[in-house]
Design a protein around this motif. Sequence first.
Motif, PDB file in Angstrom:
ATOM      1  N   ALA A   1       0.834  -1.207   0.000  1.00 15.17           N
ATOM      2  CA  ALA A   1       0.000   0.000   0.000  1.00 15.17           C
ATOM      3  C   ALA A   1       0.867   1.253   0.000  1.00 15.17           C
ATOM      4  O   ALA A   1       0.541   2.240  -0.674  1.00 15.17           O
ATOM      5  CB  ALA A   1      -0.925  -0.010   1.216  1.00 15.17           C
ATOM      6  N   VAL A   2       1.951   1.211   0.719  1.00 17.94           N
ATOM      7  CA  VAL A   2       2.885   2.349   0.761  1.00 17.94           C
ATOM      8  C   VAL A   2       3.465   2.602  -0.626  1.00 17.94           C
ATOM      9  O   VAL A   2       3.550   3.744  -1.096  1.00 17.94           O
ATOM     10  CB  VAL A   2       4.008   2.081   1.786  1.00 17.94           C
ATOM     11  N   ALA A   3       3.852   1.535  -1.288  1.00 21.16           N
ATOM     12  CA  ALA A   3       4.435   1.670  -2.629  1.00 21.16           C
ATOM     13  C   ALA A   3       3.429   2.236  -3.619  1.00 21.16           C
ATOM     14  O   ALA A   3       3.797   2.977  -4.544  1.00 21.16           O
ATOM     15  CB  ALA A   3       4.935   0.304  -3.107  1.00 21.16           C
ATOM     16  N   ALA A   4       2.158   1.926  -3.419  1.00 22.61           N
ATOM     17  CA  ALA A   4       1.123   2.399  -4.339  1.00 22.61           C
ATOM     18  C   ALA A   4       0.669   3.818  -4.037  1.00 22.61           C
ATOM     19  O   ALA A   4      -0.010   4.433  -4.865  1.00 22.61           O
ATOM     20  CB  ALA A   4      -0.082   1.445  -4.280  1.00 22.61           C
ATOM     21  N   HIS A   5       1.039   4.365  -2.897  1.00 19.40           N
ATOM     22  CA  HIS A   5       0.616   5.708  -2.491  1.00 19.40           C
ATOM     23  C   HIS A   5       1.824   6.501  -1.978  1.00 19.40           C
ATOM     24  O   HIS A   5       1.908   6.806  -0.780  1.00 19.40           O
ATOM     25  CB  HIS A   5      -0.481   5.644  -1.418  1.00 19.40           C
TER      26      HIS A   5
ATOM     27  N   ILE B   1       3.914  11.805   3.563  1.00 18.59           N
ATOM     28  CA  ILE B   1       3.284  12.599   4.625  1.00 18.59           C
ATOM     29  C   ILE B   1       3.301  11.826   5.944  1.00 18.59           C
ATOM     30  O   ILE B   1       3.659  12.355   6.998  1.00 18.59           O
ATOM     31  CB  ILE B   1       1.835  12.953   4.247  1.00 18.59           C
ATOM     32  N   LEU B   2       2.937  10.561   5.878  1.00 23.61           N
ATOM     33  CA  LEU B   2       2.928   9.725   7.074  1.00 23.61           C
ATOM     34  C   LEU B   2       4.328   9.600   7.668  1.00 23.61           C
ATOM     35  O   LEU B   2       4.514   9.750   8.878  1.00 23.61           O
ATOM     36  CB  LEU B   2       2.387   8.337   6.738  1.00 23.61           C
ATOM     37  N   ALA B   3       5.311   9.309   6.833  1.00 22.81           N
ATOM     38  CA  ALA B   3       6.673   9.111   7.315  1.00 22.81           C
ATOM     39  C   ALA B   3       7.207  10.361   8.009  1.00 22.81           C
ATOM     40  O   ALA B   3       7.818  10.288   9.077  1.00 22.81           O
ATOM     41  CB  ALA B   3       7.583   8.707   6.162  1.00 22.81           C
ATOM     42  N   LYS B   4       6.962  11.511   7.411  1.00 24.77           N
ATOM     43  CA  LYS B   4       7.440  12.761   8.003  1.00 24.77           C
ATOM     44  C   LYS B   4       6.758  13.032   9.331  1.00 24.77           C
ATOM     45  O   LYS B   4       7.420  13.354  10.330  1.00 24.77           O
ATOM     46  CB  LYS B   4       7.197  13.922   7.041  1.00 24.77           C
TER      47      LYS B   4
ATOM     48  N   ARG C   1      10.579   6.425   8.256  1.00 25.47           N
ATOM     49  CA  ARG C   1      10.997   6.493   6.873  1.00 25.47           C
ATOM     50  C   ARG C   1       9.980   5.698   6.076  1.00 25.47           C
ATOM     51  O   ARG C   1       9.349   4.780   6.611  1.00 25.47           O
ATOM     52  CB  ARG C   1      12.402   5.912   6.704  1.00 25.47           C
ATOM     53  N   VAL C   2       9.822   6.025   4.845  1.00 28.05           N
ATOM     54  CA  VAL C   2       8.821   5.331   4.041  1.00 28.05           C
ATOM     55  C   VAL C   2       9.029   3.821   4.127  1.00 28.05           C
ATOM     56  O   VAL C   2       8.078   3.046   4.282  1.00 28.05           O
ATOM     57  CB  VAL C   2       8.864   5.819   2.578  1.00 28.05           C
ATOM     58  N   GLU C   3      10.294   3.406   4.062  1.00 32.10           N
ATOM     59  CA  GLU C   3      10.583   1.978   4.072  1.00 32.10           C
ATOM     60  C   GLU C   3      10.344   1.316   5.431  1.00 32.10           C
ATOM     61  O   GLU C   3      10.314   0.072   5.520  1.00 32.10           O
ATOM     62  CB  GLU C   3      12.020   1.708   3.621  1.00 32.10           C
TER      63      GLU C   3
ATOM     64  N   LYS D   1      -3.001  16.966  13.791  1.00 33.72           N
ATOM     65  CA  LYS D   1      -2.296  17.979  13.011  1.00 33.72           C
ATOM     66  C   LYS D   1      -1.075  17.370  12.341  1.00 33.72           C
ATOM     67  O   LYS D   1      -0.504  16.405  12.825  1.00 33.72           O
ATOM     68  CB  LYS D   1      -1.868  19.143  13.915  1.00 33.72           C
ATOM     69  N   GLY D   2      -0.707  17.964  11.235  1.00 36.39           N
ATOM     70  CA  GLY D   2       0.523  17.562  10.555  1.00 36.39           C
ATOM     71  C   GLY D   2       0.352  16.495   9.515  1.00 36.39           C
ATOM     72  O   GLY D   2       1.333  15.901   9.069  1.00 36.39           O
ATOM     73  N   PHE D   3      -0.900  16.252   9.090  1.00 37.12           N
ATOM     74  CA  PHE D   3      -1.134  15.230   8.086  1.00 37.12           C
ATOM     75  C   PHE D   3      -1.626  15.836   6.771  1.00 37.12           C
ATOM     76  O   PHE D   3      -2.559  15.340   6.146  1.00 37.12           O
ATOM     77  CB  PHE D   3      -2.141  14.202   8.606  1.00 37.12           C
ATOM     78  N   GLY D   4      -1.041  16.949   6.382  1.00 35.72           N
ATOM     79  CA  GLY D   4      -1.447  17.591   5.138  1.00 35.72           C
ATOM     80  C   GLY D   4      -2.624  18.516   5.359  1.00 35.72           C
ATOM     81  O   GLY D   4      -2.543  19.467   6.144  1.00 35.72           O
ATOM     82  N   ASP D   5      -3.715  18.255   4.695  1.00 33.18           N
ATOM     83  CA  ASP D   5      -4.939  19.032   4.877  1.00 33.18           C
ATOM     84  C   ASP D   5      -5.586  18.549   6.171  1.00 33.18           C
ATOM     85  O   ASP D   5      -6.357  17.583   6.182  1.00 33.18           O
ATOM     86  CB  ASP D   5      -5.878  18.808   3.689  1.00 33.18           C
ATOM     87  N   ASP D   6      -5.287  19.254   7.290  1.00 31.59           N
ATOM     88  CA  ASP D   6      -5.732  18.780   8.592  1.00 31.59           C
ATOM     89  C   ASP D   6      -7.252  18.764   8.742  1.00 31.59           C
ATOM     90  O   ASP D   6      -7.814  17.886   9.399  1.00 31.59           O
ATOM     91  CB  ASP D   6      -5.105  19.622   9.713  1.00 31.59           C
ATOM     92  N   ALA D   7      -7.924  19.748   8.132  1.00 30.87           N
ATOM     93  CA  ALA D   7      -9.384  19.784   8.224  1.00 30.87           C
ATOM     94  C   ALA D   7      -9.991  18.564   7.550  1.00 30.87           C
ATOM     95  O   ALA D   7     -10.862  17.889   8.120  1.00 30.87           O
ATOM     96  CB  ALA D   7      -9.919  21.066   7.582  1.00 30.87           C
ATOM     97  N   ALA D   8      -9.528  18.267   6.369  1.00 30.70           N
ATOM     98  CA  ALA D   8     -10.029  17.100   5.653  1.00 30.70           C
ATOM     99  C   ALA D   8      -9.635  15.816   6.374  1.00 30.70           C
ATOM    100  O   ALA D   8     -10.434  14.865   6.453  1.00 30.70           O
ATOM    101  CB  ALA D   8      -9.471  17.093   4.225  1.00 30.70           C
ATOM    102  N   PHE D   9      -8.429  15.789   6.889  1.00 25.77           N
ATOM    103  CA  PHE D   9      -7.953  14.611   7.610  1.00 25.77           C
ATOM    104  C   PHE D   9      -8.843  14.322   8.820  1.00 25.77           C
ATOM    105  O   PHE D   9      -9.272  13.174   9.028  1.00 25.77           O
ATOM    106  CB  PHE D   9      -6.503  14.822   8.055  1.00 25.77           C
ATOM    107  N   ASN D  10      -9.133  15.371   9.615  1.00 31.37           N
ATOM    108  CA  ASN D  10      -9.931  15.173  10.826  1.00 31.37           C
ATOM    109  C   ASN D  10     -11.374  14.794  10.521  1.00 31.37           C
ATOM    110  O   ASN D  10     -12.037  14.149  11.336  1.00 31.37           O
ATOM    111  CB  ASN D  10      -9.870  16.422  11.708  1.00 31.37           C
ATOM    112  N   ARG D  11     -11.852  15.156   9.339  1.00 27.31           N
ATOM    113  CA  ARG D  11     -13.190  14.736   8.941  1.00 27.31           C
ATOM    114  C   ARG D  11     -13.214  13.267   8.553  1.00 27.31           C
ATOM    115  O   ARG D  11     -14.222  12.576   8.756  1.00 27.31           O
ATOM    116  CB  ARG D  11     -13.686  15.581   7.760  1.00 27.31           C
ATOM    117  N   SER D  12     -12.142  12.790   8.008  1.00 26.06           N
ATOM    118  CA  SER D  12     -12.123  11.430   7.485  1.00 26.06           C
ATOM    119  C   SER D  12     -11.580  10.388   8.466  1.00 26.06           C
ATOM    120  O   SER D  12     -11.822   9.188   8.288  1.00 26.06           O
ATOM    121  CB  SER D  12     -11.269  11.385   6.202  1.00 26.06           C
TER     122      SER D  12
END
Length: 362
Positions: free
Chosen positions: A207-211, A217-220, A225-227, A259-270
């Motif tokens: 899933a990581v490789a496909a996205h 964003i998750l790794a940071k 690290r992504v791997e 916080k810190g997952f890109g679009d935080d508003a959208a993230f918190n909704r989902s």
Amino acid sequence: MACKTWRNVMGRWLIVAMCSATASLPVYAAKPAPGSYTGTLQGALYRIDVPDHWNGDLIVLMHGYQPVGAPVSTPMTPADATPWLLKKGFAVAQSQYASQGWAVSDAIADTERLRQYFVKTYEQPAHTYLYGFSLGGMEVAASIERYPHTYSGALITCGLTVSTPQILDEGVVTLLVAFDALIPGVIPDLASPESPPMISPDAIASAVAAHPKEAAILAKRLEERVETLPTLALYYMVLREIEKRAGGMPVDNRKEVYKGFGDDAAFNRSVHRYSASAGAATYARNNVTLTGHVEVPVVMQWNAFDQTIPERFHAVYPSQIKAAGRGKWLTVLDPVGEGHCEFTEEQTVTAIETLVQKASAH
């Protein structure tokens, strides 16, 4: 959680009373002869190793997380650090614990029982030090808080020295719901009794490789690290095992603002929201909540990069110790190496020698 890589992270008392008219004095058995001694104490395998030229000091080891069902050798095999400690003249005692998984209560009780067994069967060591790594770090911290005058000092390396409620919230559930929000379809419902006890690291890796964008964003945000994101499979397994012990979901994130997952508003909704079971939350607090109230020298060290216990958790217990007014007891060594519990013999021996020096100064 003591392991080398994410792939193997899932798989690596006799006091005899002499009564007189004035006093009862303890009498200890003879000094132990060099060699290895193994057995079982109240359902927990143990191992005691005594070197040829014992310096009179004992190091009691507390091991890391061991998945439920992982193979156990009988008699108990020595920890990786045991030969290094024996070369320095220390006797080493270690318990397998009566259970696997999040065996914090068993670890504390079984280790104290083993220490008392050593004293009563052999003799009182000149000094007794407690040494734990990974989840054993939490167990060491809890042990020296519970038994403040039992040990001469404690060494914690690559330690999960964060209270269980916090690590479950910030270090487990946050990671899992974040992954699910950004890369759906991999993480099962965390609270459902129908969800599997574990998921495959390979499924996460695919899933990581496909996205790649979402993975970055998750790794940071998660200090990975992504791997190393497939390590989330371990966190999922730990959560499910604790839920089984606790009888329900121990974390409530219904009011959490992420916080810190890109679009935080959208993230918190989902993001998936969970309510905690009161009994499970109580179990988490009891197993265990740390306070920082220590009364002996504590030496701590981490790896510079640790995919299992990220840097954001390294300062938690040192900060607690300082906030409790116990900062004089704390020594934090510079981080070294990469990976989880990746220390060389020289680094381990240096940490032990530092602890002995600090204990001697007090």
